[in-house]
Design an enzyme around this catalytic site. Structure first.
Site, PDB file in Angstrom:
ATOM      1  N   ASP A  96       0.894  -1.279   0.064  1.00  0.00           N
ATOM      2  CA  ASP A  96       0.030  -0.069   0.074  1.00  0.00           C
ATOM      3  C   ASP A  96       0.905   1.031   0.183  1.00  0.00           C
ATOM      4  O   ASP A  96       1.489   1.688   1.032  1.00  0.00           O
ATOM      5  CB  ASP A  96      -0.964  -0.001   1.268  1.00  0.00           C
ATOM      6  CG  ASP A  96      -2.031  -0.953   1.030  1.00  0.00           C
ATOM      7  OD1 ASP A  96      -1.722  -2.272   0.736  1.00  0.00           O
ATOM      8  OD2 ASP A  96      -2.864  -0.951   1.920  1.00  0.00           O
ATOM      9  N   LYS A 158      -6.978   3.632  -2.904  1.00  0.00           N
ATOM     10  CA  LYS A 158      -7.318   3.357  -1.668  1.00  0.00           C
ATOM     11  C   LYS A 158      -7.540   4.976  -0.991  1.00  0.00           C
ATOM     12  O   LYS A 158      -6.959   5.735  -1.392  1.00  0.00           O
ATOM     13  CB  LYS A 158      -6.199   2.600  -0.871  1.00  0.00           C
ATOM     14  CG  LYS A 158      -6.282   2.765   0.649  1.00  0.00           C
ATOM     15  CD  LYS A 158      -5.154   1.904   1.298  1.00  0.00           C
ATOM     16  CE  LYS A 158      -4.845   1.873   2.801  1.00  0.00           C
ATOM     17  NZ  LYS A 158      -3.941   1.139   3.136  1.00  0.00           N
ATOM     18  N   LYS A 187     -10.257   0.634  -2.102  1.00  0.00           N
ATOM     19  CA  LYS A 187     -10.167  -0.024  -0.880  1.00  0.00           C
ATOM     20  C   LYS A 187     -10.329   1.143   0.074  1.00  0.00           C
ATOM     21  O   LYS A 187      -9.853   2.223  -0.142  1.00  0.00           O
ATOM     22  CB  LYS A 187      -8.707  -0.336  -0.383  1.00  0.00           C
ATOM     23  CG  LYS A 187      -8.301  -0.792   0.765  1.00  0.00           C
ATOM     24  CD  LYS A 187      -6.971  -1.255   1.287  1.00  0.00           C
ATOM     25  CE  LYS A 187      -6.715  -1.598   2.538  1.00  0.00           C
ATOM     26  NZ  LYS A 187      -5.223  -2.038   2.864  1.00  0.00           N
TER      27      LYS A 187
END
Length: 239
Positions: A96, A158, A187
């Site tokens: 991430d 995300k 996400k």
């Protein structure tokens, strides 16, 4: 969107976040146990915890991911690549990365895409998620950031790190979902601390949830299925 609200299905959407900077090894152990007990998809740990988490979760189905350029996104691209390569060597399978937030805000689209693409390429086909830090962005910037993440080859876009104030909202998830093709997943992270919030994010289009409240979310879901009181009331922290 229609979602499957079984414990197994929701657990399979959770990246259990173990990222607070003040966590001791004992704290990390406790959170890894939570992830294993509830059968979440993965843990997202601090880079220095990757190899330890891989060893401790051996024999479970829980994957290990980590963060890159966290939490500000302003490390150099070369540093992000080095961090990813070390994490991969240590056993992480998902990454991430934080977008260069200043470059995104400043309209430096080519710089943003280049940073993402270089990290994605270093991941060699493994899952990469680009964190936009939506609390800093307006809707146009969220749309543009989402599209730049896709242009850079990211697997996911995300919302948040969970450490910059604000967090995921259903409205932002829906906007991000509309802004990218079906090839890119979304996400939700930051502030997903209970079943109601988790369901809202999934219904808005998220396919993964970053949260430190996995036991609370899944405990509420289990209790609902059993018709009893909620369980899993551990401190959810700030993520």
């Amino acid at each position: 969107m229609a979602i499957e609200l079984t414990e197994t299905a929701v657990a399979a959407a959770i990246d259990h976040a173990i990222l607070k900077p003040d966590l001791t090894r004992a704290d990390v152990d406790r959170e890894l146990d939570v992830a294993a007990e509830w059968g979440v998809f993965s843990v997202c740990v601090r880079p220095s915890d990757v190899s330890y988490a891989v060893r401790r979760l051996a024999g479970t189905a829980v994957a290990v991911g980590t963060v890159i350029g966290f939490p500000h996104g302003t490390t150099s691209t070369a540093a992000k690549v080095a961090e990813l390569r070390q994490a991969h060597e240590d056993g992480a399978s998902e990454f991430d990365m934080v977008v260069h937030i200043g470059a995104l805000l400043g309209g430096e689209d080519e710089r943003v895409v280049s940073d993402i693409r270089t990290v994605v390429d270093a991941a060699g086909g493994l899952v990469t998620k680009v964190i936009l830090e939506t609390s800093f962005l307006d809707d146009e910037q969220i749309v543009r950031g989402s599209r730049l993440a896709e242009a850079g080859g990211a697997t996911f876009v995300k919302t948040s790190t969970g450490f910059a104030g604000g967090g995921a909202t259903a409205e932002h998830i829906a906007l991000m979902r509309r802004s990218v093709s079906p090839a890119v997943q979304v996400k939700a992270s930051g502030g997903v601390r209970g079943l109601e919030a988790a369901v809202a994010m999934l219904e808005a289009g998220a396919t993964r949830l970053g949260t430190s409240a996995s036991a609370i979310i899944l405990g509420e879901l289990r209790a609902r299925a059993a018709g009893g009181p909620a369980t899993g009331t551990e401190d959810a922290g700030s993520y």
